[in-house]
Scaffold this motif. Structure first.
Motif, PDB file in Angstrom:
ATOM      1  N   LYS A  32       5.264 -57.491 -18.752  1.00  0.00           N
ATOM      2  CA  LYS A  32       4.287 -56.759 -19.010  1.00  0.00           C
ATOM      3  C   LYS A  32       3.309 -56.545 -17.556  1.00  0.00           C
ATOM      4  O   LYS A  32       3.342 -55.535 -17.274  1.00  0.00           O
ATOM      5  CB  LYS A  32       3.182 -57.199 -19.934  1.00  0.00           C
ATOM      6  CG  LYS A  32       2.179 -56.282 -20.221  1.00  0.00           C
ATOM      7  CD  LYS A  32       2.294 -55.246 -21.072  1.00  0.00           C
ATOM      8  CE  LYS A  32       1.299 -54.109 -21.244  1.00  0.00           C
ATOM      9  NZ  LYS A  32       1.881 -53.027 -21.117  1.00  0.00           N
ATOM     10  N   LEU A  33       3.300 -57.744 -16.846  1.00  0.00           N
ATOM     11  CA  LEU A  33       2.686 -57.613 -15.710  1.00  0.00           C
ATOM     12  C   LEU A  33       3.526 -57.151 -14.597  1.00  0.00           C
ATOM     13  O   LEU A  33       2.981 -56.451 -13.674  1.00  0.00           O
ATOM     14  CB  LEU A  33       2.466 -59.311 -15.033  1.00  0.00           C
ATOM     15  CG  LEU A  33       1.055 -59.872 -15.785  1.00  0.00           C
ATOM     16  CD1 LEU A  33       0.722 -61.362 -15.513  1.00  0.00           C
ATOM     17  CD2 LEU A  33      -0.233 -59.213 -15.348  1.00  0.00           C
ATOM     18  N   ASN A  34       4.904 -57.245 -14.447  1.00  0.00           N
ATOM     19  CA  ASN A  34       5.658 -56.518 -13.790  1.00  0.00           C
ATOM     20  C   ASN A  34       5.650 -54.993 -13.776  1.00  0.00           C
ATOM     21  O   ASN A  34       5.934 -54.428 -12.881  1.00  0.00           O
ATOM     22  CB  ASN A  34       7.039 -57.059 -13.953  1.00  0.00           C
ATOM     23  CG  ASN A  34       7.950 -56.638 -12.786  1.00  0.00           C
ATOM     24  OD1 ASN A  34       7.608 -57.041 -11.543  1.00  0.00           O
ATOM     25  ND2 ASN A  34       9.022 -56.138 -13.106  1.00  0.00           N
ATOM     26  N   SER A  35       5.353 -54.518 -14.904  1.00  0.00           N
ATOM     27  CA  SER A  35       5.381 -53.005 -15.054  1.00  0.00           C
ATOM     28  C   SER A  35       4.085 -52.461 -15.238  1.00  0.00           C
ATOM     29  O   SER A  35       3.845 -51.170 -15.163  1.00  0.00           O
ATOM     30  CB  SER A  35       6.316 -52.868 -16.571  1.00  0.00           C
ATOM     31  OG  SER A  35       5.405 -53.154 -17.575  1.00  0.00           O
ATOM     32  N   ASP A  36       2.929 -53.284 -15.589  1.00  0.00           N
ATOM     33  CA  ASP A  36       1.697 -52.520 -15.772  1.00  0.00           C
ATOM     34  C   ASP A  36       0.627 -53.590 -15.035  1.00  0.00           C
ATOM     35  O   ASP A  36       0.743 -54.847 -15.344  1.00  0.00           O
ATOM     36  CB  ASP A  36       1.403 -52.679 -17.167  1.00  0.00           C
ATOM     37  CG  ASP A  36       0.355 -51.849 -17.696  1.00  0.00           C
ATOM     38  OD1 ASP A  36       0.029 -50.925 -17.191  1.00  0.00           O
ATOM     39  OD2 ASP A  36      -0.277 -52.369 -18.507  1.00  0.00           O
ATOM     40  N   PRO A  37      -0.234 -53.005 -14.501  1.00  0.00           N
ATOM     41  CA  PRO A  37      -0.855 -51.342 -14.606  1.00  0.00           C
ATOM     42  C   PRO A  37       0.080 -50.818 -13.263  1.00  0.00           C
ATOM     43  O   PRO A  37       0.026 -49.573 -13.268  1.00  0.00           O
ATOM     44  CB  PRO A  37      -2.130 -51.745 -14.177  1.00  0.00           C
ATOM     45  CG  PRO A  37      -2.473 -52.916 -13.152  1.00  0.00           C
ATOM     46  CD  PRO A  37      -1.367 -53.725 -13.765  1.00  0.00           C
ATOM     47  N   ALA A  38       0.610 -51.292 -12.197  1.00  0.00           N
ATOM     48  CA  ALA A  38       1.412 -50.637 -11.426  1.00  0.00           C
ATOM     49  C   ALA A  38       2.603 -51.380 -10.985  1.00  0.00           C
ATOM     50  O   ALA A  38       2.565 -52.600 -10.673  1.00  0.00           O
ATOM     51  CB  ALA A  38       0.577 -50.301 -10.125  1.00  0.00           C
ATOM     52  N   PRO A  39       3.703 -50.439 -10.862  1.00  0.00           N
ATOM     53  CA  PRO A  39       4.927 -51.571 -10.732  1.00  0.00           C
ATOM     54  C   PRO A  39       4.850 -52.206  -9.252  1.00  0.00           C
ATOM     55  O   PRO A  39       4.554 -51.784  -8.283  1.00  0.00           O
ATOM     56  CB  PRO A  39       5.991 -50.384 -10.547  1.00  0.00           C
ATOM     57  CG  PRO A  39       5.498 -49.138 -11.427  1.00  0.00           C
ATOM     58  CD  PRO A  39       3.997 -49.362 -11.046  1.00  0.00           C
ATOM     59  N   ALA A  40       5.271 -53.425  -9.389  1.00  0.00           N
ATOM     60  CA  ALA A  40       5.491 -54.199  -8.023  1.00  0.00           C
ATOM     61  C   ALA A  40       4.091 -54.397  -7.414  1.00  0.00           C
ATOM     62  O   ALA A  40       4.240 -54.477  -6.095  1.00  0.00           O
ATOM     63  CB  ALA A  40       6.555 -53.328  -7.072  1.00  0.00           C
ATOM     64  N   GLN A  41       3.145 -54.322  -8.241  1.00  0.00           N
ATOM     65  CA  GLN A  41       1.827 -54.836  -7.570  1.00  0.00           C
ATOM     66  C   GLN A  41       1.893 -56.487  -7.254  1.00  0.00           C
ATOM     67  O   GLN A  41       0.897 -56.853  -6.171  1.00  0.00           O
ATOM     68  CB  GLN A  41       0.645 -54.140  -8.430  1.00  0.00           C
ATOM     69  CG  GLN A  41      -0.799 -54.629  -7.838  1.00  0.00           C
ATOM     70  CD  GLN A  41      -1.917 -54.136  -8.597  1.00  0.00           C
ATOM     71  OE1 GLN A  41      -1.739 -53.390  -9.457  1.00  0.00           O
ATOM     72  NE2 GLN A  41      -3.093 -54.095  -8.173  1.00  0.00           N
ATOM     73  N   TYR A  42       2.390 -56.738  -8.226  1.00  0.00           N
ATOM     74  CA  TYR A  42       2.364 -58.382  -8.116  1.00  0.00           C
ATOM     75  C   TYR A  42       4.034 -59.025  -7.786  1.00  0.00           C
ATOM     76  O   TYR A  42       4.862 -58.486  -8.208  1.00  0.00           O
ATOM     77  CB  TYR A  42       1.912 -58.901  -9.467  1.00  0.00           C
ATOM     78  CG  TYR A  42       0.823 -58.479 -10.005  1.00  0.00           C
ATOM     79  CD1 TYR A  42      -0.412 -58.733  -9.390  1.00  0.00           C
ATOM     80  CD2 TYR A  42       0.703 -57.824 -11.218  1.00  0.00           C
ATOM     81  CE1 TYR A  42      -1.636 -58.089 -10.059  1.00  0.00           C
ATOM     82  CE2 TYR A  42      -0.372 -57.221 -11.948  1.00  0.00           C
ATOM     83  CZ  TYR A  42      -1.626 -57.594 -11.163  1.00  0.00           C
ATOM     84  OH  TYR A  42      -2.867 -57.073 -11.817  1.00  0.00           O
TER      85      TYR A  42
END
Ligand code: FAD
Length: 370
Positions: A32-42
């Motif tokens: 979920k974190l990988n795809s949301d809120p913005a891809p590759a933000q983390y």
């Protein structure tokens, strides 16, 4: 056309997130974190002692049924849990007022809801006073976990198999987790860690502090895996008991789609840490399922019409007084890192997983820039 200028792309520095735990909670949260809120933000790293394919009493996820069946009551205390369940159902022991299902909070959530006319139904268990039917979701648990793991690898999420040192509390856990990430990738700067998400199930009791640890308890479950896929998922709860040994026992059938197997259960024994299989309980489970005519289609057609038993497993649902803990730890970073918890999902870790990972992603997103 070449301009002679060198193109320089400027990337905002990625924030590192550590997910501690690789059960259904940790893996779903990582994706979920990988795809949301913005891809590759983390940049995400999962650290866990156990991964899909492993068997351990300290790893609950492979032991689940798992179906979507309401575990939350209608009380205000369970409001968050109802939302998590609803959210998961939408993407993929109820109480009643009278016997017409008016008090069932989930009747508006699920599809195909109907109250059963017990006079007209076949195989109604002895003593049943009320029944309801709805469309549900049944998961093939080993396959679902492997699917999540494959997605994690496809997404390039970093994975570290290690036990994190819990002997110095939450601060020590953060410190040790950071050390493990830096050891595996020395390019990660020490001050580049944004958040650690604690998805350690019952393992959290070793480092979340005495008060919190006191809220965590096991809800022991025992399942039998039999050959064949049942045509219907069903649960019979709160049945009349002939002896106190049956307290906290129930009868359920959960097919594992595509596996050619079905789960027969089970029990919900609060506070029981016993990892050994109780053979007498298995006998009672089989006896009940037969007596009440559940999963009849799986019984052999000849001889004693037994089920073909493949294996049996014990798992400890991560129970928590007050329901799952999905929240930020305090108002300050721990060792420079925000800590967000997602543990204590009891008998609903799969059906909570969609809703809880959404909440974690929201909490983590709100911390960016703080
Ligand atoms: C018999 C049974 C039937 C069930 N049926 C259902 C059902 O029908 N529907 C449903 O939704 N749920 C069901 N559940 C509940 C569900 O299985 C759990 O809620 C869920 O698996 C909890 O997952 P988790 O990821 O939070 O914890 P776990 O799966 O226990 O994962 C914990 C992770 O944390 C890691 N970890 C812990 N401490 C450390 C440490 N110090 N260092 C490194 N790693 C660490 C572990 O290695 C592991 O990877 C059932 C459970 C049982 C036992």
């Amino acid at each position: 056309m070449a301009t002679g200028k060198q193109e320089v792309s400027v990337h905002a520095p990625h924030k590192h997130i550590i997910i501690l735990g690789a059960g259904v909670t940790g893996l779903t949260t990582a994706l979920k974190l990988n795809s949301d809120p913005a891809p590759a933000q983390y940049d995400i790293t999962i650290i866990a002692a156990h991964f899909p394919g492993d068997e351990s009493i300290d790893y609950t996820s492979p032991k689940a049924g798992a179906d979507w069946s309401p575990q939350a009551t209608s009380s205000p205390e369970d409001a968050a849990m109802r939302e998590y369940d609803k959210s998961t159902y939408d993407t993929e022991g109820p109480e009643t007022e009278g016997l017409d299902g008016r008090g069932l909070w989930w009747r508006e959530v699920v599809r195909g809801f109907a109250i059963l006319d017990l006079e007209k139904e076949d195989n109604v268990p002895e003593g049943a006073v009320m029944g309801a039917r709805n469309r549900t979701i049944c998961l093939n648990v080993p396959k679902h976990l492997q699917y999540l793991m494959d997605k994690v690898r496809e997404a390039g999420i970093n994975v570290i198999r290690s036990k994190v040192d819990v002997s110095h509390g939450l601060e020590g856990v953060v410190q040790d987790a950071k050390r493990l990430v830096i050891e595996s990738n020395p390019a990660v700067p020490e001050n580049d860690f944004h958040a650690l998400i604690n998805c350690t199930g019952l393992g959290a009791r070793h480092f979340v502090g005495d008060e919190e640890a006191g809220k965590l308890y096991p809800i022991r479950g025992q399942i039998i895996i039999v050959k064949g896929e049942a045509t219907m998922d069903c649960t019979y709860d709160d049945f009349p008991q002939s002896s106190s040994v049956e307290e906290n026992e129930l009868a359920y059938v959960i097919p594992r789609p595509g596996s050619g197997t079905t789960i027969l259960g089970g029990c919900k024994q609060k506070g029981n840490w016993d990892a050994e299989i109780d053979e007498e309980l298995n006998d009672r489970i089989i006896e009940r399922i037969k007596k009440w005519g559940l999963a009849e289609e799986l019984r052999k057609s000849d001889g004693d019409r037994d089920f073909e038993i493949l294996s049996s497993k014990v798992g400890l649902r991560p129970g928590r007084k007050g329901g799952p803990r999905v929240e930020l730890e305090g108002r300050e970073r721990i060792n420079g890192v925000w800590v967000v918890h997602s543990y204590g999902h009891a008998g609903a870790g799969y059906q909570n997983s969609g809703g809880c990972s959404e909440k974690v992603a929201k909490l983590v997103g709100e911390l960016v820039g703080l």
